[in-house]
Design a protein around this motif. Structure first.
Motif, short mmCIF file in Angstrom:
data_model
loop_
_atom_site.label_atom_id
_atom_site.label_comp_id
_atom_site.label_asym_id
_atom_site.label_seq_id
_atom_site.Cartn_x
_atom_site.Cartn_y
_atom_site.Cartn_z
N ASN A 24 40.26 31.15 33.91
CA ASN A 24 40.52 32.53 33.56
C ASN A 24 41.81 32.95 34.34
O ASN A 24 41.18 32.91 35.95
CB ASN A 24 39.75 34.14 33.87
CG ASN A 24 38.44 33.48 33.51
OD1 ASN A 24 37.79 32.77 31.97
ND2 ASN A 24 37.51 34.00 33.83
N TYR A 25 43.09 32.80 34.18
CA TYR A 25 44.31 33.23 34.77
C TYR A 25 45.16 34.01 34.48
O TYR A 25 45.61 34.61 33.36
CB TYR A 25 45.27 32.30 34.22
CG TYR A 25 46.23 31.97 35.61
CD1 TYR A 25 45.90 32.29 36.99
CD2 TYR A 25 47.34 31.67 35.11
CE1 TYR A 25 47.22 32.38 37.87
CE2 TYR A 25 48.54 32.05 36.66
CZ TYR A 25 48.29 32.07 37.74
OH TYR A 25 49.00 32.48 38.62
N LEU A 26 45.07 35.50 35.39
CA LEU A 26 45.85 36.80 35.46
C LEU A 26 44.44 37.88 34.55
O LEU A 26 43.97 37.07 33.71
CB LEU A 26 46.89 36.34 35.26
CG LEU A 26 47.89 35.59 35.26
CD1 LEU A 26 49.07 35.29 35.18
CD2 LEU A 26 48.29 35.95 37.48
N PRO A 27 44.88 39.07 35.13
CA PRO A 27 44.07 39.91 34.48
C PRO A 27 43.63 39.79 33.04
O PRO A 27 42.38 40.11 32.82
CB PRO A 27 44.41 40.30 35.39
CG PRO A 27 44.92 40.71 36.08
CD PRO A 27 45.71 39.69 36.46
N PRO A 28 44.84 39.39 32.30
CA PRO A 28 44.88 39.24 30.86
C PRO A 28 43.23 38.44 30.38
O PRO A 28 42.22 38.37 29.36
CB PRO A 28 45.85 39.65 30.27
CG PRO A 28 46.86 40.20 31.11
CD PRO A 28 46.24 39.46 32.78
N ALA A 29 43.43 37.58 31.03
CA ALA A 29 42.52 36.10 30.68
C ALA A 29 41.27 36.19 30.87
O ALA A 29 40.22 35.24 31.38
CB ALA A 29 42.63 35.28 31.19
N GLY A 30 40.91 38.04 32.27
CA GLY A 30 39.78 37.98 32.20
C GLY A 30 39.35 37.97 34.08
O GLY A 30 38.20 37.72 34.94
N ALA A 31 40.73 37.64 34.65
CA ALA A 31 40.87 37.03 36.31
C ALA A 31 40.78 38.47 37.11
O ALA A 31 41.05 39.42 37.06
CB ALA A 31 41.66 36.14 36.48
N SER A 32 39.93 38.58 37.93
CA SER A 32 39.54 39.82 38.68
C SER A 32 40.33 39.18 40.24
O SER A 32 41.02 40.34 41.00
CB SER A 32 38.43 39.96 39.68
OG SER A 32 37.86 38.86 39.74
N LEU A 33 41.31 38.11 40.30
CA LEU A 33 41.41 37.71 41.72
C LEU A 33 43.27 37.07 40.72
O LEU A 33 42.89 36.03 39.78
CB LEU A 33 40.93 36.41 41.96
CG LEU A 33 39.89 37.36 43.74
CD1 LEU A 33 39.39 37.00 44.31
CD2 LEU A 33 40.77 38.56 44.00
N ILE A 34 44.17 37.69 41.59
CA ILE A 34 45.74 36.53 40.94
C ILE A 34 45.84 35.18 41.19
O ILE A 34 45.39 34.44 40.55
CB ILE A 34 46.93 37.25 41.73
CG1 ILE A 34 46.48 39.13 41.35
CG2 ILE A 34 48.08 36.90 41.13
CD1 ILE A 34 47.18 38.80 39.67
N HIS A 35 45.21 34.81 42.42
CA HIS A 35 44.96 33.01 43.26
C HIS A 35 44.09 32.43 42.04
O HIS A 35 43.35 32.73 42.55
CB HIS A 35 43.93 33.80 44.61
CG HIS A 35 44.38 32.47 45.41
ND1 HIS A 35 44.53 32.01 46.43
CD2 HIS A 35 44.50 30.71 44.65
CE1 HIS A 35 44.95 31.10 47.01
NE2 HIS A 35 44.65 30.25 46.23
N PRO A 36 45.00 31.44 41.46
CA PRO A 36 44.62 30.37 40.73
C PRO A 36 43.42 30.06 40.95
O PRO A 36 43.28 29.39 41.71
CB PRO A 36 45.77 29.30 40.42
CG PRO A 36 46.72 29.86 41.32
CD PRO A 36 46.73 30.67 41.75
#
Length: 350
Positions: free
Chosen positions: A164-176
């Motif tokens: 998941n990359y970036l919050p709109p994709a479900g990531a809770s952290l910015i770091h890839p």
């Protein structure tokens, strides 16, 4: 054998945006050749992409990244000291390290095994900055971990490498980061794919994924490139926005002699996504059950774009996807393929 089924319907209505003039619009419905999944396309929506996705704000991403950098446990000053470790008998030294990438246990696992891979030392990256060599390191760490688990735990049956990359994709952290998910039983979607692949093989005596590559390559309009034994194509009836498939003709699913080609293709796709104005994505690499080479299934990658990140962004996942089980096409796969194809000649040399 492989049917690319689509229907077009024209409808008339009086459009208040055009002084109630009579307007005709066309709706196209496509069915996935294997699963029967529907994707719906109205050409008018392609011209109004910004209403749906907005403009990705990389300055906002950078600002959010800077705000969270001091707490990020995936950054190089913390990733090899503050993250959890696996027992030595499973993973020597507790973590898997490949170049800039570090794999470690997820503190909140949702599978039999659930690992996280910090993809590189940079706290955030634009999509064009995911190099083939970096992605290859992340994939290599993931596959090494899966091999170790399969070799030591007989209950482990199914594995996937996801992101998941970036919050709109479900990531809770910015770091890839990637996530490695291993379970006893197939998740529902994976089970559907495996069952449908086997049913196709029993009916036609052929591997669906190999037949799909042959058919798409012969037609050309959605085929992107063949890199070694990895073939990339835009999905005829996508399961998500701008979906691309990477299908691997590999006898040993986890040896991946063509791992560099998978990474090179993935890097090209991400560069192409950014050129089209997108900044987020989800991906999943589906592997053969228990590292077995199956005549009726091919390991493959699916990658999709998600909603762009900007102030007060809206979700791109609503009733059509979640409750009706269909997908909305904003850009036709054939046009997506023509837009992405040039980037496969620009990736890093082997």
């Amino acid at each position: 054998m492989i049917l690319f089924r689509q229907e077009r319907h024209r409808r008339l209505f009086h459009n208040p945006l055009k002084n109630f003039a009579l307007e005709e619009q066309e709706v196209e419905i496509r069915w996935d050749p294997l699963l029967g999944h529907q994707a719906i396309f109205n050409p008018i929506l392609e011209d109004k992409k910004r209403l749906f996705f907005g403009e990705h704000d990389w300055d906002l991403v950078k600002r959010l990244a800077e705000e969270g950098r001091s707490q990020c446990f995936m950054c190089p000053e913390k990733v090899r000291s503050a993250t959890p470790r696996y027992p030595e008998d499973l993973i020597p030294d507790g973590r898997v390290i490949r170049g800039e990438c570090t794999l470690f246990p997820n503190l909140f696992p949702v599978g039999l095994y659930h690992a996280v891979v910090a993809v590189g030392e940079a706290h955030y990256r634009e999509l064009q900055d995911f190099s083939a060599s970096l992605l290859e390191e992340a994939l290599e760490a993931s596959l090494f971990f899966i091999n170790r688990v399969f070799g030591r735990d007989g209950e482990a049956q199914i594995a996937a490498v996801c992101a998941n990359y970036l919050p709109p994709a479900g990531a809770s952290l910015i770091h890839p980061h990637f996530q490695v998910y291993i379970s006893r039983e197939s998740p529902p979607f994976v089970a559907r794919v495996l069952e449908a692949s086997l049913a196709f093989y029993l009916k036609w005596g052929q591997n669906y994924w190999e037949a799909l590559v042959r058919e798409e390559e012969s037609q050309g309009v959605r085929f992107l490139a063949r890199m070694g034994r990895v073939s990339f194509l835009a999905s005829f009836s996508p399961l998500g926005s701008n979906e691309v498939l990477g299908i691997i003709a590999e006898e040993d699913p986890l040896s991946f002699e063509d791992l560099d080609n998978l990474a090179r293709g993935l890097s090209a796709i991400l560069k192409g996504y950014q050129a089209l104005g997108y900044g987020t994505f989800n991906l999943a690499l589906y592997l053969s059950p228990r590292n077995h080479s199956l005549p009726w299934f091919s390991p493959h990658l699916r990658i999709i774009t998600r909603q762009n990140l900007y102030p007060a962004y809206r979700t791109d996942d609503y009733f059509i996807q979640r409750l009706l089980g269909a997908e909305l096409i904003i850009m036709p796969p054939e046009k997506l393929a023509s837009s992405l194809r040039p980037y496969f000649t620009q990736v890093e040399p082997r």
